[in-house]
Every structure is written in structure tokens, then in C-alpha cells.
Design a protein around this motif. Structure first.
Motif, short mmCIF file in Angstrom:
data_model
loop_
_atom_site.label_atom_id
_atom_site.label_comp_id
_atom_site.label_asym_id
_atom_site.label_seq_id
_atom_site.Cartn_x
_atom_site.Cartn_y
_atom_site.Cartn_z
N LYS A 8 -43.04 -34.39 -5.91
CA LYS A 8 -41.88 -34.08 -5.07
C LYS A 8 -42.02 -32.68 -4.48
N ARG A 9 -42.45 -31.73 -5.31
CA ARG A 9 -42.62 -30.35 -4.83
C ARG A 9 -43.72 -30.26 -3.79
N ILE A 10 -44.81 -31.00 -4.00
CA ILE A 10 -45.90 -31.00 -3.02
C ILE A 10 -45.42 -31.59 -1.69
N LEU A 11 -44.64 -32.69 -1.76
CA LEU A 11 -44.13 -33.30 -0.53
C LEU A 11 -43.18 -32.35 0.21
N LYS A 12 -42.32 -31.66 -0.55
CA LYS A 12 -41.43 -30.68 0.08
C LYS A 12 -42.24 -29.54 0.69
N ALA A 13 -43.31 -29.15 -0.01
CA ALA A 13 -44.18 -28.10 0.52
C ALA A 13 -44.83 -28.53 1.83
N ARG A 14 -45.28 -29.78 1.89
CA ARG A 14 -45.89 -30.29 3.13
C ARG A 14 -44.87 -30.29 4.28
N GLU A 15 -43.63 -30.67 3.98
CA GLU A 15 -42.59 -30.66 5.01
C GLU A 15 -42.35 -29.25 5.52
N HIS A 16 -42.27 -28.29 4.58
CA HIS A 16 -42.03 -26.90 4.99
C HIS A 16 -43.22 -26.35 5.76
N ARG A 17 -44.44 -26.68 5.31
CA ARG A 17 -45.63 -26.26 6.05
C ARG A 17 -45.60 -26.80 7.47
N ASN A 18 -45.22 -28.05 7.64
CA ASN A 18 -45.18 -28.64 8.98
C ASN A 18 -44.14 -27.97 9.86
N ARG A 19 -43.01 -27.53 9.25
CA ARG A 19 -42.01 -26.80 10.04
C ARG A 19 -42.56 -25.44 10.49
#
Length: 452
Positions: free
Chosen positions: A169-180
Motif C-alpha cells: 500500500k505504501r509503495i502504491l501511494k509512493a508511486r502515485e505521489h511520484r507521478n504527481r
């Protein structure tokens, strides 16, 4: 008999990274161990976290991660979130979509059924049949819904140190933030369009990670680790030429609105490393790309490639003082004196500046849960305060990154630190541009230009 997976090495690598660099161990394969749900549960119970892969066709996979196959009985009251994936091959690349649900499949009438809002959204039936409803296919960006045959079903045990679903979950949230962050920087425009590209100067001791920071920025935008700038760990600077690097958004993409300027490393020894008299000319934009540094002889206006009348676009708009976070305590008095000399020139020119602490060991520990701020450990906090006292740089302008030096794969946590640092540099450069007198911006000339 050795049982092998249908999963390609490339797809397995994608999944391992998404789950946090774990290992996958094949437990069940429907064509070998039997196609019934009972066969699947028998082989996969008491195995901890698992990922179940249904191969729809040669180019499409639907998968889900479960905490425990033992909790799949219909009457189980165990809380069971599930994480769903689709992997689709398109034009020699694999596209992955994810979906997190606060529900998980249960065994009902010899089928594996997932309910959501009293509705069946996913069913694995015996004899290689599957059902997906419209909600699932929409979120996973699949081109079908309803009942269909699948080629194979496989279940893997997820193996990793203290792995749990929260890691993913943390990795997925990190990917979302990286994409932003990527979207923010791609859409960035320098203040008032005074220049088309921001120039960021990287200054620091030999081996501090200046060239590695450029390589890291390029790696994030290219989607894989790159090494255009030569890096090393020698006590003598690897960088001997002044380099002005542009960064493209992908291999064949357009150039992004910033340039990273790499210099020879600072050296505490006399007559070694970047010559201090070169600094003013670099800041003012008089030094050309690929200029060969001479530690004992700075560039002068008589040099054949000296830029005699630099414009605002040629100047440095932000300076990043690059320091190895592990070596700050060991800076010699001579090195500290050179840093202060550079900082004095930067202040005289009014150029924006930040400090960049490199070689952070664990990027995930540095980031707060929301990825918006740095969560400074006792060690990093002490180093931040040392730099603050040493150069007088505001704590909010002291940034941390891991850099990609020996890594083979990108890490979303490190990507966030690299992109956050870059965004802060661009914001600092905007402050510099906004604060410039009108006569230095060219605004007066534009106002006085006659109408034609």
C-alpha cells in the motif's frame, strides 16, 4: 518434476518491484496440481501472503494479493483486504493497473467468490472459468467483462523480510505521489517566462554526488537507471569539464524546462579541484559548456570561448551545495573555508541556493507517511543542523536524496526525494527571478519596444 511458471521474467520483475522487492515462490499451478478450488486451497493454506495469477490470454493477467488462504472459508470473520492487479502487454511494454479493496474472495459452492456491496465482482470457477464485473474491468482497465475461459491459474507465496500488505500500500501511494511530482515538473514554467530553462549549478566536494544527482534526475524521467555523467569515488575529481546537461522527458521526449550544471569537485588542498576564481564567471554565465577546468588557472575574458555578454538565460538561477550526508562531520577546515568562499560569491550575485545532502541510506525512513515532508531521524537532523550553522541556509532549503549510483532498478521512495529536491530548486529559482531588478530581466526593453 520441476513445475515452472507461465510468468515471464519481465512480468515477475515488475511484480516484485511493485510488492517491495520481494521474492515469489510458486505454490500452485492449475494444469499440474488440479483445477478445483479445493486443490488450490490445499496447496496454498498456511503460506502467509500469496499472489494469485489468472492468465486470461498470452497478453493479459489478472492477479490479487491475499493475507492468508486459510481465511477463505465462507464463514471466516478475519479482516481480509485484497490488492488487485492487471498486467497487459502493449507494444513490447507491460502496463500495470492496481485496485485496493477492503474485501477478499471467499470459498462459496466450490468457487472463489469476491463480494462488494452485496454483489459478485470476481469469481474463479472450476475448469478454468472466470467472471469479472464492469467495476473491476473499469478500474483495472481491461477490455472485457463477464464470463470467459482463462489459460492457467497460479499461486505464489510472497517472500520478504516482514512483508505485509501495508508495505505494498505504501509503495502504491509512493508511486502515485511520484507521478504527481513528475506531472508538476513536466508542467513547470519559469517565473514570468523570463527564461525558457532554469540553470541549476551543482557545487560540492569530490565524490559528494553531484554527477550522480544529474544521473538520478535523468533516470527518473527515463524510467530506468542511466549513467550519462561519469561518476567515481576517487579522491581526485572525475569531472574535469564544465557540463550543462539538459534532461529529456523519456528517450525521445522533449527537453524539460531546466538544466543541471556540473562542475569540478571542490578540494581542500591548495591548487587542486575547482578554482575559486572560476565561481563568479560560472554564476554570471560566462563559462561555456565543456570548458576544461584548470585548478591553477581560472577562465578569463581572454579565453577563446569566454561568453562576454551573457544574457539572463545563460546565468545560474539556483545553486545546490552538494554534500555527502555521511561525511559532513569530516569536512576539513580548508574545505569549509572554500565552501564559505563559494557561498559568499553566491550571495554577492543574489543567486538562490539550497543544500543537497546525498547518499541517504534508507529513503523510506526519511519520508513521512504522506510523502509531503521529510521525517528526519536523529542522525539526519543533526547533519541538517550542522549544514544550517555552517552555511546559514534555512532548514527548509536543506534537502536529502539517495541518488542512483550502484542501483540497477528505480525505487519510488528515492524517486520522490529526487523529484522533491528538484522541485524545491525550481521554486528557489523562481524566487530569484521574481526578485530581479527590471533592468536585469529585459522587461524594460520589452515595454519600450515600439509597436509595429
Amino acid at each position: 518434476m520441476e513445475v515452472t511458471t507461465r510468468l515471464t521474467w519481465n512480468d515477475e520483475n515488475h511484480l516484485r518491484k511493485l510488492l517491495g522487492n520481494v521474492s515469489l515462490s510458486l505454490l500452485y499451478k492449475s494444469s499440474v496440481h488440479g483445477g478445483s478450488i479445493e486443490d488450490m486451497v490445499q496447496r496454498c493454506s498456511h503460506q502467509g501472503y500469496t499472489i494469485t495469477m489468472t492468465y486470461i490470454n498470452e497478453n493479459m493477467i489478472v492477479a490479487f494479493v491475499l493475507g492468508n488462504y486459510t481465511n477463505l472459508c465462507e464463514n471466516s470473520t478475519e479482516p481480509n483486504d485484497s490488492l488487485w492487479f492487471s498486467l497487459q502487454k502493449k507494444n513490447d511494454t507491460t502496463e500495470i493497473e492496481t485496485l485496493l479493496l477492503n474485501t477478499a474472495p471467499k470459498i462459496i459452492d466450490k468457487q472463489l467468490v469476491c463480494h462488494l456491496s452485496k454483489k459478485n465482482i470476481f469469481i474463479i470457477c472450476p475448469d478454468n472459468k472466470i467472471y469479472l464485473d464492469k467495476m473491476m474491468t473499469k478500474n483495472l482497465k481491461l477490455r472485457f467483462y463477464g464470463h470467459l475461459q482463462f489459460l492457467e491459474c497460479e499461486v505464489f507465496r510472497v517472500e520478504g523480510t516482514k512483508y505485509n500488505l501495508d508495505c505494498t500500500k505504501r509503495i502504491l501511494k509512493a508511486r502515485e505521489h511520484r507521478n504527481r511530482l513528475l506531472a508538476d515538473i513536466r508542467g513547470y514554467k519559469p517565473y514570468a517566462d523570463l527564461v525558457s530553462e532554469i540553470r541549476i549549478l551543482l557545487v560540492g566536494p569530490v565524490g559528494s554526488g553531484k554527477s550522480s544527482f544529474f544521473n538520478s534526475v535523468k533516470s527518473v524521467f527515463h524510467g530506468h537507471v542511466t549513467g550519462q555523467a561519469i561518476v567515481g569515488s576517487d579522491t581526485i575529481s572525475i569531472t574535469e569539464r564544465y557540463r550543462i546537461y539538459s534532461v529529456k522527458d523519456g528517450k525521445n521526449g522533449k527537453s524539460l524546462p531546466f538544466m543541471l550544471c556540473d562542475t569540478m569537485g571542490l578540494d581542500g588542498a591548495e591548487g587542486a579541484g575547482l578554482c575559486m576564481d572560476d565561481i563568479p564567471y560560472i554564476l554570471k554565465g560566462c563559462t561555456p559548456d565543456r570548458y576544461q577546468f584548470n585548478p591553477r588557472k581560472p577562465i578569463t575574458p581572454e579565453h577563446s570561448t569566454f561568453i562576454t555578454s551573457p544574457s539572463l538565460k545563460d546565468r545560474i538561477h539556483c545553486v545546490a551545495y552538494v554534500l555527502d550526508i555521511n561525511s559532513i562531520d569530516n569536512l576539513s577546515s580548508k574545505m569549509l573555508a572554500k565552501f564559505k568562499q563559494v557561498h559568499k560569491e553566491v550571495l554577492n550575485c543574489g543567486v538562490a541556493h539550497v543544500a543537497l545532502l546525498t547518499k541517504v541510506d534508507d529513503c523510506s525512513e526519511v519520508l513521512q507517511d504522506n510523502f509531503l515532508n521529510l521525517s528526519r531521524s536523529m542522525t539526519s537532523q543533526r547533519q541538517v543542523m550542522n549544514v544550517h550553522k555552517m552555511l546559514g541556509i534555512p532548514i527548509s532549503s536543506i534537502l536529502m536524496v539517495g541518488n542512483y549510483a550502484s542501483d540497477l532498478e528505480l525505487d519510488p521512495m528515492n524517486d520522490i526525494l529526487v523529484l522533491s529536491a528538484l522541485r524545491q530548486m525550481l521554486r528557489a529559482a523562481d524566487d530569484f527571478l521574481e526578485d530581479l531588478p527590471l533592468e536585469e530581466t529585459g522587461a524594460i526593453e520589452r515595454v519600450l519596444q515600439p509597436c509595429i
